[in-house]
Scaffold this active site. Sequence first.
Site, mmCIF file in Angstrom:
data_model
loop_
_atom_site.group_PDB
_atom_site.id
_atom_site.type_symbol
_atom_site.label_atom_id
_atom_site.label_comp_id
_atom_site.label_asym_id
_atom_site.label_seq_id
_atom_site.Cartn_x
_atom_site.Cartn_y
_atom_site.Cartn_z
ATOM 1 N N HIS A 94 -1.971 -9.853 -3.267
ATOM 2 C CA HIS A 94 -2.773 -8.956 -4.103
ATOM 3 C C HIS A 94 -3.566 -9.728 -5.159
ATOM 4 O O HIS A 94 -3.607 -9.337 -6.330
ATOM 5 C CB HIS A 94 -1.864 -7.926 -4.771
ATOM 6 C CG HIS A 94 -2.532 -6.627 -5.109
ATOM 7 N ND1 HIS A 94 -3.566 -6.540 -6.010
ATOM 8 C CD2 HIS A 94 -2.316 -5.370 -4.664
ATOM 9 C CE1 HIS A 94 -3.948 -5.287 -6.124
ATOM 10 N NE2 HIS A 94 -3.205 -4.550 -5.318
ATOM 11 N N SER A 95 -4.218 -10.810 -4.753
ATOM 12 C CA SER A 95 -5.037 -11.559 -5.705
ATOM 13 C C SER A 95 -6.344 -10.838 -5.994
ATOM 14 O O SER A 95 -6.928 -10.186 -5.123
ATOM 15 C CB SER A 95 -5.337 -12.956 -5.161
ATOM 16 O OG SER A 95 -4.184 -13.762 -5.171
ATOM 17 N N HIS B 57 3.444 -0.110 -2.762
ATOM 18 C CA HIS B 57 3.771 -1.531 -2.917
ATOM 19 C C HIS B 57 5.262 -1.823 -3.080
ATOM 20 O O HIS B 57 5.668 -2.666 -3.885
ATOM 21 C CB HIS B 57 2.995 -2.134 -4.082
ATOM 22 C CG HIS B 57 1.521 -2.257 -3.844
ATOM 23 N ND1 HIS B 57 0.961 -2.379 -2.593
ATOM 24 C CD2 HIS B 57 0.464 -2.277 -4.722
ATOM 25 C CE1 HIS B 57 -0.357 -2.475 -2.693
ATOM 26 N NE2 HIS B 57 -0.689 -2.406 -3.970
ATOM 27 N N ASP C 162 -11.580 1.448 -2.691
ATOM 28 C CA ASP C 162 -10.140 1.208 -2.589
ATOM 29 C C ASP C 162 -9.728 1.692 -1.204
ATOM 30 O O ASP C 162 -8.994 2.668 -1.059
ATOM 31 C CB ASP C 162 -9.382 1.941 -3.699
ATOM 32 C CG ASP C 162 -7.931 1.485 -3.808
ATOM 33 O OD1 ASP C 162 -7.528 0.594 -3.024
ATOM 34 O OD2 ASP C 162 -7.198 2.023 -4.666
ATOM 35 N N ASN D 249 0.830 -1.198 0.000
ATOM 36 C CA ASN D 249 0.000 0.000 0.000
ATOM 37 C C ASN D 249 0.871 1.257 0.000
ATOM 38 O O ASN D 249 2.025 1.221 -0.408
ATOM 39 C CB ASN D 249 -0.999 -0.012 1.155
ATOM 40 C CG ASN D 249 -2.353 0.546 0.744
ATOM 41 O OD1 ASN D 249 -2.458 1.710 0.373
ATOM 42 N ND2 ASN D 249 -3.391 -0.279 0.809
ATOM 43 N N ARG D 250 0.342 2.376 0.499
ATOM 44 C CA ARG D 250 0.973 3.677 0.256
ATOM 45 C C ARG D 250 1.731 4.222 1.461
ATOM 46 O O ARG D 250 1.328 4.011 2.604
ATOM 47 C CB ARG D 250 -0.091 4.690 -0.192
ATOM 48 C CG ARG D 250 -0.685 4.347 -1.548
ATOM 49 C CD ARG D 250 -1.971 5.091 -1.831
ATOM 50 N NE ARG D 250 -2.472 4.775 -3.175
ATOM 51 C CZ ARG D 250 -3.222 3.699 -3.453
ATOM 52 N NH1 ARG D 250 -3.570 2.868 -2.490
ATOM 53 N NH2 ARG D 250 -3.604 3.469 -4.700
ATOM 54 N N GLU E 256 -7.287 -7.611 0.566
ATOM 55 C CA GLU E 256 -5.872 -7.649 0.920
ATOM 56 C C GLU E 256 -5.709 -7.435 2.431
ATOM 57 O O GLU E 256 -5.879 -6.330 2.937
ATOM 58 C CB GLU E 256 -5.121 -6.557 0.163
ATOM 59 C CG GLU E 256 -5.315 -6.586 -1.338
ATOM 60 C CD GLU E 256 -4.932 -5.271 -1.983
ATOM 61 O OE1 GLU E 256 -3.803 -4.797 -1.759
ATOM 62 O OE2 GLU E 256 -5.783 -4.696 -2.692
ATOM 63 N N GLN F 102 -7.879 -4.410 2.897
ATOM 64 C CA GLN F 102 -8.142 -3.451 1.829
ATOM 65 C C GLN F 102 -9.124 -4.065 0.841
ATOM 66 O O GLN F 102 -8.860 -5.120 0.253
ATOM 67 C CB GLN F 102 -6.844 -3.087 1.098
ATOM 68 C CG GLN F 102 -6.990 -1.999 0.047
ATOM 69 C CD GLN F 102 -6.760 -0.605 0.605
ATOM 70 O OE1 GLN F 102 -6.439 -0.447 1.777
ATOM 71 N NE2 GLN F 102 -6.905 0.407 -0.225
#
Length: 346
Positions: free
Chosen positions: A176-177, A106, A248, A80-81, A310, A283
């Site tokens: 991250h599927s 990521h 998101d 993530n960020r 996630e 997420q």
Amino acid sequence: MNVTRQPFGTTSDGTTAYLYCMKNQEGAYVTVTSYGCRIVSICVPDRDGNLRDVCLGYDTLAEYEKDTAHFGAVVGRHANRIEKGQFTLNGKTYSLAVNNGPNHLHGGLRGFHFYNWDSRIDGNKVRFTRISPDGEEGYPGTLTMNVTYSWSEDNELCILYEATTDQDTVFNTTNHSYFNLDGEDAPTVLNHMLTINAEQFTEADENILTTGRILDVAGTPMDFTHSKPIGQDIHEDYYQLKYSKTYDHNFVLSGSGLTEAAVLLSKNSGIRMTCFTDQPGIQLYVPAKSPSEHGKNGRIYPAYGSACLETQHFPNATSHPEFPSVVLTPDQPFKSKTIYHFSVLS
């Protein structure tokens, strides 16, 4: 349980990637690859007993090497960020790549998903290892990460994450599927029913960066405490949805320890996926545009055609010390488990 290995191709830097298949006695199976420690396919029975691949992805290694959607990948060193690509640890400021608007995403320009991991069959499991050297992508410390995938006779995919470091660093990982329980080639997940065990979520700004505010889901389109179609409120005039035109967002999971985090189900196929995790957040990401030019068999994956769940620590925790800490120290190894259990509606 039958676990097999075969070559998946040669990477652009000359190493051999492998594809592993874990198949149970009923014929349901999961394939994973050493390239990016990725889940390639999850083939489970629908209500009629027919196998459906419910995980988006590609057919070839070459396609994964060009992937920008993180299909099936384990991402790191920090998922993530991170705000403006900077964090301060022990009084020192570290600078990372800014690769998502004004922020870091990521793990940087070459995150863990673009490396070929060491891999081996370990009994009825598959174990992947990667050593991230000190300074890689700007992160301090040499980090050793292990990911173990296992698949059960009861169609339960377990992901065990383990990590150690030789000096203080920051670490946050996830898988991250992208899921579509009608099959990866199906047109939408907006009719999928979703429950998330969270009464709060972390607010995001116009760059989908977590601001630090934790808001209640009650009375908002973010409320998945009771099962509802993903598409029911996704186009509502709500400020948290206008930036990305979709979900998101990180949800603050209720409870502690390994608990049920979310349930995703399709009334069409009859497939239910229940997610369990010991992570504090999850997420929900439903891409509002096609996540890639094409997927398996050359298919064009549509907007709103998949959903990611996630499990993670909260995004941008490096800027918000009140969040669960993402600091990893030599004396406290990281260990976490996430389970995706697939079953069929009666």
